[in-house]
Design an enzyme around this catalytic site. Structure first.
Site, PDB file in Angstrom:
ATOM      1  N   LYS A   1     -17.245  -6.377   7.469  1.00 46.13           N
ATOM      2  CA  LYS A   1     -15.870  -7.461   7.594  1.00 46.13           C
ATOM      3  C   LYS A   1     -15.539  -7.518   8.993  1.00 46.13           C
ATOM      4  CE  LYS A   1     -12.278  -7.291   4.695  1.00 46.13           C
ATOM      5  NZ  LYS A   1     -11.880  -6.318   3.422  1.00 46.13           N
TER       6      LYS A   1
ATOM      7  N   SER B   1      -2.556  -7.948   2.836  1.00 47.85           N
ATOM      8  CA  SER B   1      -2.797  -7.635   4.335  1.00 47.85           C
ATOM      9  C   SER B   1      -3.575  -8.906   5.712  1.00 47.85           C
ATOM     10  CB  SER B   1      -4.127  -6.738   5.055  1.00 47.85           C
ATOM     11  OG  SER B   1      -3.605  -5.136   4.060  1.00 47.85           O
TER      12      SER B   1
ATOM     13  N   HIS C   1       0.888  -1.003  -0.081  1.00 49.58           N
ATOM     14  CA  HIS C   1       0.087   0.086  -0.110  1.00 49.58           C
ATOM     15  C   HIS C   1       0.784   1.173   0.262  1.00 49.58           C
ATOM     16  CE1 HIS C   1      -3.370  -2.519   2.855  1.00 49.58           C
ATOM     17  NE2 HIS C   1      -3.449  -2.412   0.996  1.00 49.58           N
TER      18      HIS C   1
HETATM   19  P1  ADP Z   1      -6.053  -6.194   0.791  1.00 55.93           P
HETATM   20  O1  ADP Z   1      -7.094  -6.255   1.385  1.00 55.93           O
HETATM   21  O2  ADP Z   1      -6.346  -6.791  -0.661  1.00 55.93           O
HETATM   22  O3  ADP Z   1      -4.609  -6.096   0.622  1.00 55.93           O
HETATM   23  P2  ADP Z   1      -7.076  -3.559   0.487  1.00 55.93           P
HETATM   24  O4  ADP Z   1      -8.259  -3.660   0.527  1.00 55.93           O
HETATM   25  O5  ADP Z   1      -6.521  -3.268   1.921  1.00 55.93           O
HETATM   26  O6  ADP Z   1      -6.326  -4.893   0.326  1.00 55.93           O
HETATM   27  O7  ADP Z   1      -6.241  -2.232  -0.857  1.00 55.93           O
HETATM   28  C1  ADP Z   1      -6.931  -1.812  -1.275  1.00 55.93           C
HETATM   29  C2  ADP Z   1      -5.884  -1.041  -2.493  1.00 55.93           C
HETATM   30  O8  ADP Z   1      -4.200  -1.681  -2.656  1.00 55.93           O
HETATM   31  C3  ADP Z   1      -6.573  -2.238  -3.264  1.00 55.93           C
HETATM   32  O9  ADP Z   1      -6.790  -1.302  -4.283  1.00 55.93           O
HETATM   33  C4  ADP Z   1      -5.653  -3.240  -3.561  1.00 55.93           C
HETATM   34  O10 ADP Z   1      -5.737  -4.144  -5.260  1.00 55.93           O
HETATM   35  C5  ADP Z   1      -4.082  -2.575  -3.248  1.00 55.93           C
HETATM   36  N1  ADP Z   1      -3.373  -3.486  -3.004  1.00 55.93           N
HETATM   37  C6  ADP Z   1      -3.205  -4.045  -1.714  1.00 55.93           C
HETATM   38  N2  ADP Z   1      -1.950  -4.645  -1.158  1.00 55.93           N
HETATM   39  C7  ADP Z   1      -1.442  -4.780  -2.485  1.00 55.93           C
HETATM   40  C8  ADP Z   1      -0.292  -4.617  -3.095  1.00 55.93           C
HETATM   41  N3  ADP Z   1       0.745  -5.306  -1.856  1.00 55.93           N
HETATM   42  N4  ADP Z   1       0.510  -4.036  -4.323  1.00 55.93           N
HETATM   43  C9  ADP Z   1       0.573  -2.906  -4.645  1.00 55.93           C
HETATM   44  N5  ADP Z   1      -1.425  -2.698  -3.975  1.00 55.93           N
HETATM   45  C10 ADP Z   1      -1.804  -3.578  -3.385  1.00 55.93           C
END
Ligand code: ADP
Length: 170
Positions: free
Chosen positions: A42, A129, A18
């Site tokens: 969630k 995450s 992120h």
């Molecule tokens: P997650 O729980 O899937 O890690 P979030 O809902 O917090 O993710 O993700 C927010 C945004 O960040 C989404 O667009 C997701 O695709 C993107 N994202 C999550 N992890 C990464 C990563 N490692 N690299 C790039 N983008 C990411």
């Protein structure tokens, strides 16, 4: 006019993947709003306030990065913040199907708003995450996967949870 983008997500917790998307995003836009989704359905490990606080601390002093939360429809939040772009990260092909559906649905609800996808950087392309939480809960090291502050907060949170469980048993 200032070019503002919204980067929405659960951020439970924020990972280096992120952080990488945020750092690359602010190079393109004048301002980036990291928007933490409030989703009571969630089961998040961290509360909305904890997730927002962690991201605020990580980007403290960065004038073009704002951290906020929202509980309404994303397109309504984006319009309220007078932004035109939703920024998202794409990791694998598996992300694509869901994100494609979301982007088209959001466009149908508000055709003024564009969704922009940024490819994950290679070292973080496998990182989520969920994976971080799983490793941390099994007492593995998540060093290099999340900012130091998140590592600390994960340890504290899981210790507290573990203690709660033990107390419930005894
Ligand atoms: P997650 O729980 O899937 O890690 P979030 O809902 O917090 O993710 O993700 C927010 C945004 O960040 C989404 O667009 C997701 O695709 C993107 N994202 C999550 N992890 C990464 C990563 N490692 N690299 C790039 N983008 C990411």
């Amino acid at each position: 006019m200032k070019k503002v983008a919204i980067y929405p997500g659960s951020f439970d917790p924020i990972t280096n993947g992120h952080v990488d998307i945020i750092e690359r995003g602010v190079e393109i836009f004048d301002e980036l709003i990291v928007a933490v989704a409030h989703n009571p359905q969630k089961a998040n490990l961290f509360s909305e306030k904890e997730r927002v606080d962690m991201i605020r601390q990580i980007f403290k002093g960065r004038k073009n990065i704002e951290v906020d939360s929202f509980s309404c429809l994303l397109v309504d939040y984006v319009a309220r913040r007078q932004a035109k772009v939703i920024m998202k990260g794409l990791r694998f092909v598996s992300d694509f199907e869901y994100e494609f559906q979301m982007a088209l649905t959001n466009r149908r609800m508000n055709s003024q708003i564009e969704t922009l996808f940024m490819m994950a950087s290679e070292p973080y392309s496998y990182l989520s995450s969920g994976l971080v939480k799983e490793i941390a809960s099994l007492e593995g090291s998540v060093s290099g996967m999340v900012p130091k502050l998140v590592e600390k907060r994960l340890r504290e949170k899981l210790q507290k949870k573990g203690k709660g469980k033990k107390d419930a048993v005894s």
